[in-house]
Structure formats: structure tokens, C-alpha cells
Design an enzyme around this catalytic site. Structure first.
Site, short mmCIF file in Angstrom:
data_model
loop_
_atom_site.label_atom_id
_atom_site.label_comp_id
_atom_site.label_asym_id
_atom_site.label_seq_id
_atom_site.Cartn_x
_atom_site.Cartn_y
_atom_site.Cartn_z
N ASP A 1 -7.54 -5.39 8.27
CA ASP A 1 -7.17 -4.13 7.62
C ASP A 1 -7.03 -4.24 6.12
O ASP A 1 -6.31 -3.48 5.49
CB ASP A 1 -5.87 -3.59 8.26
CG ASP A 1 -4.72 -4.58 8.16
OD1 ASP A 1 -4.94 -5.68 7.62
OD2 ASP A 1 -3.62 -4.26 8.62
N GLU B 1 0.82 -1.21 0.00
CA GLU B 1 0.00 0.00 0.00
C GLU B 1 0.85 1.26 0.00
O GLU B 1 1.93 1.28 0.60
CB GLU B 1 -0.88 0.02 1.26
CG GLU B 1 -1.86 -1.14 1.30
CD GLU B 1 -2.39 -1.44 2.70
OE1 GLU B 1 -3.53 -1.94 2.78
OE2 GLU B 1 -1.68 -1.22 3.69
P1 NAD Z 1 2.52 -10.88 13.11
O1 NAD Z 1 2.41 -11.83 11.98
O2 NAD Z 1 3.86 -10.55 13.64
O3 NAD Z 1 1.63 -11.41 14.37
C1 NAD Z 1 0.34 -11.91 14.21
C2 NAD Z 1 0.11 -12.97 15.28
O4 NAD Z 1 -1.26 -13.37 15.23
C3 NAD Z 1 0.94 -14.22 15.10
O5 NAD Z 1 1.71 -14.46 16.26
C4 NAD Z 1 -0.09 -15.32 14.85
O6 NAD Z 1 0.29 -16.57 15.40
C5 NAD Z 1 -1.31 -14.75 15.54
N1 NAD Z 1 -2.61 -15.27 15.10
C6 NAD Z 1 -3.05 -15.48 13.82
N2 NAD Z 1 -4.34 -15.91 13.85
C7 NAD Z 1 -4.71 -15.94 15.16
C8 NAD Z 1 -5.92 -16.27 15.82
N3 NAD Z 1 -7.01 -16.66 15.14
N4 NAD Z 1 -5.96 -16.19 17.18
C9 NAD Z 1 -4.87 -15.79 17.88
N5 NAD Z 1 -3.69 -15.47 17.30
C10 NAD Z 1 -3.61 -15.54 15.96
O7 NAD Z 1 1.76 -9.55 12.66
P2 NAD Z 1 1.83 -8.11 13.33
O8 NAD Z 1 2.87 -7.27 12.70
O9 NAD Z 1 1.83 -8.26 14.81
O10 NAD Z 1 0.44 -7.51 12.85
C11 NAD Z 1 -0.78 -8.00 13.38
C12 NAD Z 1 -1.92 -7.54 12.53
O11 NAD Z 1 -2.07 -6.11 12.67
C13 NAD Z 1 -1.71 -7.78 11.03
O12 NAD Z 1 -2.92 -8.26 10.50
C14 NAD Z 1 -1.38 -6.40 10.47
O13 NAD Z 1 -1.79 -6.26 9.13
C15 NAD Z 1 -2.19 -5.51 11.39
N6 NAD Z 1 -1.71 -4.14 11.53
C16 NAD Z 1 -2.64 -3.16 11.59
C17 NAD Z 1 -2.25 -1.85 11.77
C18 NAD Z 1 -3.28 -0.79 11.89
O14 NAD Z 1 -2.95 0.39 11.85
N7 NAD Z 1 -4.54 -1.13 12.10
C19 NAD Z 1 -0.89 -1.53 11.86
C20 NAD Z 1 0.04 -2.56 11.82
C21 NAD Z 1 -0.38 -3.87 11.66
#
Ligand code: NAD
Length: 366
Positions: free
Chosen positions: A243, A67
Site C-alpha cells: 500500500d 498519510e
Molecule cells: P503488523 O505489523 O501488525 O503485521 C504484519 C505481519 O506480517 C507481521 O506479523 C509480520 O511478521 C508478517 N510478515 C511480514 N513479512 C511477511 C512475509 N513475507 N510472509 C508472511 N508474514 C510476513 O501489520 P498490520 O497492521 O497487520 O498491517 C498489515 C499490512 O496491511 C501492512 O502492510 C499495512 O500497511 C497494511 N494495511 C493495509 C490497509 C488497506 O486498507 N489496504 C489497511 C490497514 C493496513
């Protein structure tokens, strides 16, 4: 003859690497970074009409999304490049990686090129806490955290420092990720008297007794990370991980159980949890609550849901924060991304080429 005969002082772009941003966070401390960034983001949200805003430009593939997020006010322009690839951790790469630029609106000159991976984790957590300060019950002291990957500790610390959370109930389908979070927070000096951390066996166990629920999972699917019946009256949900189109975390029943707050509605309708709802599903803009134009939480029993997707305005604030701090601390390297020209119309002359006729002959002979 040119009127620009004296060589200008070279204008340099500040290049801020990941190690530079790590230094900033270590030297200022996570608490101060989160608190000051939350304040800058809030102040920028309160200037809503000063900004030229658009929803982000996304290119989707089978494995994720890349993005571009531009925004500008009269003095600064910024953009973020960010990816979201839930399968990346299996390849040894973070799910989310980002970089960005901060420019002068009136000339387009790029003041700073910066890493934004650490910065995004800080700004997302700061935004979550800022929203929760306006929406969660003021007596909230227990948070469930579902998903404890890269964003996890930042979210936990933002709620510990800025909301006064004293108990954290963590669930991740990868137990090692939850244990990593507990280990990191303990190693950083938060002992049990500061923050009680419970690693849970299920999302439902994590939600039990929680005042705030943060979901930060990564999965390229329409997931239901907990059963809707577990939502208790008065909970505040901070839904961070849904997101992107086709990538959500909450059951639509959860969205119907409370009031939904959004960053920038045109973008959230496409990317947020509310992509699952009809186009006229009611939402409230967060900035209107911050500005006192719309109500936030209306009763202790109301369920509030921050449908966070991440908006360019938050990166604009975060980039300015990092630029200011880098200058104060003398971090970053000035680089010549833009050429310094004694005559700005003489781009070619500045190459100082000689013997190009011979060059052309030798190129043709090869
Ligand atoms: P990451 O991959 O480091 O961590 C995600 C974690 O979620 C992993 O440890 C995984 O095992 C766990 N997981 C997956 N499905 C699950 C479930 N059903 N129940 C419990 N745990 C589960 O990713 P990250 O960098 O920590 O990002 C997390 C999320 O936040 C991503 O989807 C990312 O796109 C989003 N994000 C959003 C924003 C925002 O501004 N809203 C900003 C950054 C990241």
C-alpha cells in the site's frame, strides 16, 4: 452593535477514544460491526459521483509513511491521519495507527474527533469482504492468510462472518503471530466446529487448496510473499499489505494471471501492487462492479485480485458508522475544540482579558 447578543448553545465535538471504540465493538459484536460497516461502505461506493475525491497526501521517510486522507460529499467531510511503519512493532508500537475527524461540509464544524486504529482494522476487513463477495467464487470456504499481525483477526472474522469461510490456513514469518491469531479466535469462542485453523510452515502450504488468499504482511520492500506458480485457477486474492511506493507483496506474474480490481485508480497506480506494472496495465474500478456497470468474476476458473490500498471513502463510511453508534450508546465525551462565541466575530473579546497594558510592561521587563 452586534446582532449576536444571546450566547449560543455550546456546540461540542464528540471525542471518541480507543476505549470508546472498544466498547462499541464489544457491545455490538464484531459480526454486526463488520456487516453494518460493509453495508455502509458499499452504499457509499454506490454513490461514487457524490464524492469530492483525491488520492491521499503522503510523506515518506526511511521507516514508513504518514498519510492524510480527505474526502467529502455535500453533507459531510472527513479525513484520516494514518501511518504505516513496518518496523514499529520492534519498538512496541503498532505498524498502523490512525485518527480522524468528521465535519459538516456546509459549516466546517467538526462533529467528531475519533481514534481510527481499531476502526481502520474493521473497515479494511469489511472492505475486503465486500470486494470478495463481488469477486470470489460463491462456494469459497477456505482462506489462506499470509501475515497475521494487527489486521489478521479482523480479516479472518470478516471472511468467516460475511463469506462463510470455514477453514483458515495461516502463515506468518513470525510463528508467534500466527499462534496469537489462533489463540485469539479460539478465546473469542470460535471452536474447531466453527472454524478450522491451521498454522502453516510456509506461504505455499497455506495457499494449498485455498479459494481465497489474503496477504496482510508489513515489510518496507518489494516482497514476493508466495511463489506465483502457487496461484490456482479460480482463486480470489485479497492483497491488503502492499500500500505504498516500494512496498508490495505480489509477484507481477500473479497480477498478469488474473483481473485486477482497485478502489481509486489514481491512488492505486502509485501505492498498490500495480505500481510494478506499466501505466496502461488494465484494471477495473471496484465501484463499477458493485454498481453492475462492469463485470466482476467472469468464470469459475478466473483469478481475481483485489489490489487494496485503503481509500478515504471507506474511512468516511466508518467514521459515520462510529458516530451513529457512539450517539446511540451514549459513548464518547463532548469537548470544546471549537470556541463557543456569543458574537462569532468577537474571537478576541471572548478571551475576557483585563490589564493587558500591564501584562505587556511586565513581559518587556522580564
Ligand atoms: P503488523 O505489523 O501488525 O503485521 C504484519 C505481519 O506480517 C507481521 O506479523 C509480520 O511478521 C508478517 N510478515 C511480514 N513479512 C511477511 C512475509 N513475507 N510472509 C508472511 N508474514 C510476513 O501489520 P498490520 O497492521 O497487520 O498491517 C498489515 C499490512 O496491511 C501492512 O502492510 C499495512 O500497511 C497494511 N494495511 C493495509 C490497509 C488497506 O486498507 N489496504 C489497511 C490497514 C493496513
Amino acid at each position: 452593535m452586534s446582532t449576536h447578543t444571546t450566547a449560543p448553545s455550546p456546540l461540542k465535538t464528540l471525542f471518541l477514544s480507543s476505549p470508546d471504540v472498544m466498547q462499541i465493538i464489544r457491545r455490538l459484536g464484531v459480526r454486526s460491526c463488520l456487516a453494518d460497516m460493509a453495508e455502509m461502505i458499499q452504499q457509499d461506493y454506490l454513490r461514487w459521483h457524490d464524492f469530492d475525491k483525491s488520492k491521499r497526501l503522503a510523506i515518506y521517510s526511511d521507516h514508513g509513511v504518514i498519510e492524510l486522507m480527505p474526502i467529502a460529499d455535500a453533507s459531510h467531510y472527513s479525513f484520516k491521519y494514518v501511518n504505516g511503519h513496518p518496523g514499529n512493532t520492534r519498538r512496541g508500537l503498532p505498524t498502523v495507527m490512525a485518527l480522524g475527524a468528521l465535519s459538516d461540509t456546509d459549516t466546517g464544524f467538526v462533529r467528531m474527533l475519533s481514534e481510527l486504529t481499531f476502526t481502520t482494522a474493521l473497515r479494511t476487513a469489511a472492505t475486503s469482504a465486500m470486494a470478495a463477495r463481488a469477486l470470489a467464487r460463491p462456494d469459497s470456504d477456505c482462506m489462506a492468510l499470509i501475515g497475521s499481525g494487527a489486521q489478521g483477526e479482523f480479516q479472518a472474522l470478516a471472511f468467516y462472518y460475511l463469506l462463510g469461510i470455514r477453514r483458515l490456513q495461516v502463515f506468518d514469518i513470525d510463528r508467534a503471530a500466527a499462534e496469537k491469531l489462533e489463540h485469539n479466535l479460539r478465546a473469542a469462542g470460535l471452536d474447531k466446529t466453527c472454524l478450522d485453523i491451521v498454522v502453516c510452515e510456509s506461504a505455499e502450504q497455506a495457499l494449498h487448496g485455498a479459494d481465497i488468499v489474503t496477504t496482510a504482511t508489513a515489510d518496507q520492500s518489494q516482497a514476493r510473499v508466495f511463489d506465483a506458480v502457487r496461484v490456482e485457477p479460480g482463486m480470489h486474492l485479497n492483497a491488503v499489505g502492499g500500500d505504498s511506493p516500494g512496498k508490495t507483496e505480489l509477484d507481477p506474474l500473479v497480477l498478469q494471471s488474473g483481473r485486477v480490481f482497485v478502489e481509486f485508480e489514481p491512488q492505486t497506480r502509485i501505492e498498490g501492487e500495480i505500481q510494478q506494472m506499466p501505466g496502461n496495465f488494465p484494471v477495473t474500478a471496484l465501484w463499477q462492479v458493485l454498481a453492475g456497470n462492469a463485470p466482476g468474476r467472469q468464470s469459475a476458473d478466473q483469478v481475481t485480485i483485489f489490489d487494496s490500498v485503503g481509500f478515504a471513502l471507506e474511512d468516511f463510511s466508518a467514521l459515520r458508522f462510529m458516530y451513529d453508534k457512539a450517539q446511540e450508546l451514549g459513548l464518547g465525551v463532548p469537548v470544546s475544540i471549537m470556541p463557543t462565541l456569543s458574537n462569532p466575530k468577537d474571537l478576541f473579546g471572548s478571551l475576557g482579558l483585563r490589564d493587558i497594558a500591564t501584562d505587556a510592561v511586565s513581559a518587556a521587563e522580564q
